[in-house]
Design an enzyme around this catalytic site. Structure first.
Site, PDB file in Angstrom:
ATOM      1  N   CYS A 112      12.020  -8.802  16.817  1.00  0.00           N
ATOM      2  CA  CYS A 112      11.802 -10.460  17.261  1.00  0.00           C
ATOM      3  C   CYS A 112      11.867 -10.799  15.685  1.00  0.00           C
ATOM      4  CB  CYS A 112      10.840 -11.084  18.320  1.00  0.00           C
ATOM      5  SG  CYS A 112      11.085 -10.291  19.871  1.00  0.00           S
ATOM      6  N   HIS A 260       9.786 -18.478  16.648  1.00  0.00           N
ATOM      7  CA  HIS A 260      11.064 -17.364  17.579  1.00  0.00           C
ATOM      8  C   HIS A 260      10.389 -18.284  18.858  1.00  0.00           C
ATOM      9  CE1 HIS A 260      11.912 -13.891  19.499  1.00  0.00           C
ATOM     10  NE2 HIS A 260      11.059 -13.111  19.906  1.00  0.00           N
ATOM     11  N   ASN A 290      14.630 -15.798  25.288  1.00  0.00           N
ATOM     12  CA  ASN A 290      14.603 -14.397  24.544  1.00  0.00           C
ATOM     13  C   ASN A 290      15.017 -13.325  23.857  1.00  0.00           C
ATOM     14  OD1 ASN A 290      13.057 -12.935  22.187  1.00  0.00           O
ATOM     15  ND2 ASN A 290      11.028 -12.314  23.392  1.00  0.00           N
TER      16      ASN A 290
HETATM   17  N1  ACO Z   1       7.394 -13.938  38.274  1.00  0.00           N
HETATM   18  C1  ACO Z   1       5.649 -13.881  39.490  1.00  0.00           C
HETATM   19  N2  ACO Z   1       4.463 -13.595  39.077  1.00  0.00           N
HETATM   20  C2  ACO Z   1       4.751 -12.467  37.596  1.00  0.00           C
HETATM   21  C3  ACO Z   1       5.270 -12.171  36.901  1.00  0.00           C
HETATM   22  C4  ACO Z   1       7.400 -12.836  37.395  1.00  0.00           C
HETATM   23  N3  ACO Z   1       8.557 -12.861  36.384  1.00  0.00           N
HETATM   24  N4  ACO Z   1       5.215 -11.862  36.254  1.00  0.00           N
HETATM   25  C5  ACO Z   1       4.103 -11.333  36.485  1.00  0.00           C
HETATM   26  N5  ACO Z   1       3.543 -11.577  37.535  1.00  0.00           N
HETATM   27  C6  ACO Z   1       2.240 -11.811  37.855  1.00  0.00           C
HETATM   28  C7  ACO Z   1       1.162 -10.478  37.421  1.00  0.00           C
HETATM   29  O1  ACO Z   1       1.688  -9.462  38.757  1.00  0.00           O
HETATM   30  C8  ACO Z   1       0.099 -10.899  37.706  1.00  0.00           C
HETATM   31  O2  ACO Z   1      -0.218 -10.963  38.945  1.00  0.00           O
HETATM   32  P1  ACO Z   1      -1.626 -10.723  39.032  1.00  0.00           P
HETATM   33  O3  ACO Z   1      -3.017 -11.323  38.759  1.00  0.00           O
HETATM   34  O4  ACO Z   1      -1.558 -10.382  40.774  1.00  0.00           O
HETATM   35  O5  ACO Z   1      -2.380  -9.259  38.656  1.00  0.00           O
HETATM   36  C9  ACO Z   1      -0.017 -12.500  37.405  1.00  0.00           C
HETATM   37  O6  ACO Z   1       1.871 -13.243  37.554  1.00  0.00           O
HETATM   38  C10 ACO Z   1      -0.158 -12.977  35.740  1.00  0.00           C
HETATM   39  O7  ACO Z   1       0.650 -11.868  34.951  1.00  0.00           O
HETATM   40  P2  ACO Z   1       0.073 -12.365  33.486  1.00  0.00           P
HETATM   41  O8  ACO Z   1       0.978 -10.930  32.420  1.00  0.00           O
HETATM   42  O9  ACO Z   1      -1.405 -12.052  32.449  1.00  0.00           O
HETATM   43  O10 ACO Z   1       0.562 -13.367  32.669  1.00  0.00           O
HETATM   44  P3  ACO Z   1       0.570 -14.151  31.724  1.00  0.00           P
HETATM   45  O11 ACO Z   1       0.001 -15.605  31.932  1.00  0.00           O
HETATM   46  O12 ACO Z   1      -0.232 -13.273  30.904  1.00  0.00           O
HETATM   47  O13 ACO Z   1       2.246 -14.618  31.409  1.00  0.00           O
HETATM   48  C11 ACO Z   1       3.679 -14.022  30.002  1.00  0.00           C
HETATM   49  C12 ACO Z   1       2.616 -13.031  30.934  1.00  0.00           C
HETATM   50  C13 ACO Z   1       4.383 -14.722  30.002  1.00  0.00           C
HETATM   51  C14 ACO Z   1       5.511 -12.339  29.961  1.00  0.00           C
HETATM   52  C15 ACO Z   1       3.366 -13.372  28.691  1.00  0.00           C
HETATM   53  O14 ACO Z   1       1.925 -13.028  28.618  1.00  0.00           O
HETATM   54  C16 ACO Z   1       3.786 -13.562  28.026  1.00  0.00           C
HETATM   55  O15 ACO Z   1       4.182 -14.653  27.067  1.00  0.00           O
HETATM   56  N6  ACO Z   1       3.679 -12.783  26.562  1.00  0.00           N
HETATM   57  C17 ACO Z   1       3.981 -12.225  25.070  1.00  0.00           C
HETATM   58  C18 ACO Z   1       5.050 -12.411  24.824  1.00  0.00           C
HETATM   59  C19 ACO Z   1       6.117 -11.950  23.085  1.00  0.00           C
HETATM   60  O16 ACO Z   1       5.139 -13.162  22.603  1.00  0.00           O
HETATM   61  N7  ACO Z   1       6.761 -11.085  23.448  1.00  0.00           N
HETATM   62  C20 ACO Z   1       6.757 -10.923  22.166  1.00  0.00           C
HETATM   63  C21 ACO Z   1       8.600 -10.717  22.154  1.00  0.00           C
HETATM   64  S1  ACO Z   1       9.245  -9.923  22.515  1.00  0.00           S
HETATM   65  C22 ACO Z   1       9.777  -8.280  21.785  1.00  0.00           C
HETATM   66  O17 ACO Z   1       9.543  -8.617  20.564  1.00  0.00           O
HETATM   67  C23 ACO Z   1      10.527  -7.380  21.763  1.00  0.00           C
END
Ligand code: ACO
Length: 333
Positions: A112, A260, A290
């Protein structure tokens, strides 16, 4: 000598995939995706499209805007984490599509942050006099490498396909003339496995790809979302301020901040921390998800088209992604 951005372009495939579409294939919902990421929909390629097709469309638009032909370009840098082929990558296919015979091209792997890494590299090559007119393009086709089941839902909902490109040219103008002012890049390999695709990989022996790896989902992206989130909201403000400081600028001096597009919540957090007013921000993750290395050039293109980025304005660009890698640049438009 400085490096000026003289043209921008972008291309996204026609196929719109909404959150409700994803909810048909995995246990997720429009509400969850919107609340956690800000994304409403993303684009996925059609059956006959390949990464170099997307990149070609973005590049031709950027070349038109700069008033140049492909033949005027003396080097192409292409950032991607979703190569058209493991080797030689994507840039060689793009070079051929642009009708070029021996113009040098290369793929840059910084996920990214790839576009900003390339901006630093291209700026250095242009200032050194090695090249005078360069194409810098980010291009991602994520859709063909995602786990379209509940197992992969955390990653699958955030990614989209797209391409963005800029033309960079050497400029002899001085003072407050347009150009790249500063770029700062960082990496932290310690966290390489917190966000990665493990297989196929030559680090796995005796065979880099087996049926078991496919069955176990090791061929799909894996992300420790919360860990990545925490690092992104720390590193992005840090490198943004480092870059502005290197250019003897302050937050108040900047007219437009482009972040980003990984998660709208990350960007809101960073903007809040730095007290950036809303009218100096632009996001398009709602429509495209993304698009990794393509995100920043797509933002440049859209803000130029919507009138937010006009001559003389100072634009700050900041990214964080897998590696971990993070970077920031500031330029006068
Ligand atoms: N739909 C429904 N529920 C979901 C989904 C989904 N798509 N994905 C995860 N959940 C559930 C999980 O299983 C979890 O359930 P549980 O509590 O029963 O275990 C719950 O939702 C919370 O999961 P988290 O992973 O803790 O959710 P979070 O609030 O952290 O959101 C997200 C997830 C959106 C991915 C976030 O962590 C994020 O954006 N992280 C950073 C992403 C990023 O910046 N990536 C870098 C760039 S990408 C690259 O470089 C390639």
């Amino acid at each position: 000598m400085r490096t000026k951005i003289t043209g921008t372009g972008m291309y996204v495939p026609d196929r719109v995939v909404t959150n409700d579409d994803l909810a048909q294939w995995m246990d997720t919902s429009d509400e969850w995706i919107q609340q956690r990421t800000g994304i409403l929909e993303r684009r996925w390629i059609g059956p006959d499209q390949q990464p170099a097709d997307l990149a070609e469309r973005a590049c031709r638009q950027a070349l038109d805007a700069a008033g140049l032909e492909p033949n005027d370009i003396d080097c192409i840098l292409l950032g991607t984490l979703s190569s058209q082929a493991d080797f030689p990558g994507t840039s060689f296919f793009l070079q051929h599509k642009l009708g070029l015979e021996d113009t040098p091209c290369m793929d840059v792997r910084a996920q990214c942050s790839g576009f900003l890494y390339m901006l630093q590299l291209a700026d250095a090559l242009i200032r050194a006099g090695t090249h005078r007119k360069m194409l810098v393009v980010g291009c991602e086709v994520h859709s063909t490498g995602l786990d379209i089941s509940t197992r992969g839902r955390d990653v699958t909902v955030i990614f989209g396909d797209g391409s963005g490109a800029v033309v960079l040219e050497a400029s002899e103008e001085e003072g407050d003339a347009p150009g790249i002012l500063e770029v700062r890049i960082h990496s932290q390999g310690e966290h390489a496995k917190r966000l990665w695709v493990e297989a196929p990989g030559s680090g796995i022996s005796p065979s880099r790809l087996t049926h078991e790896m496919i069955d176990d989902g090791r061929v799909f992206p894996h992300m420790e979302g919360r860990f990545v989130f925490k690092h992104a909201v720390t590193r992005m403000p840090e490198v943004l301020l480092e870059t502005l400081d290197a250019a003897s600028l302050k937050i108040e001096d900047v007219d437009l901040f482009l972040f980003h597009q990984a998660n709208l919540r990350i960007n809101e957090f960073v903007a809040g921390k730095l007290e950036i007013p809303e009218d100096k921000l632009f996001n398009n993750i709602m429509s495209y998800g993304n698009c990794s290395a393509a995100a920043i050039p797509m933002l440049l293109h859209e803000t130029q088209a919507n009138g937010m980025l006009t001559p003389g304005k100072l634009v700050s660009m900041t990214a964080f992604g897998a590696g971990f890698s993070w970077a920031s640049a500031v330029a006068r438009w």
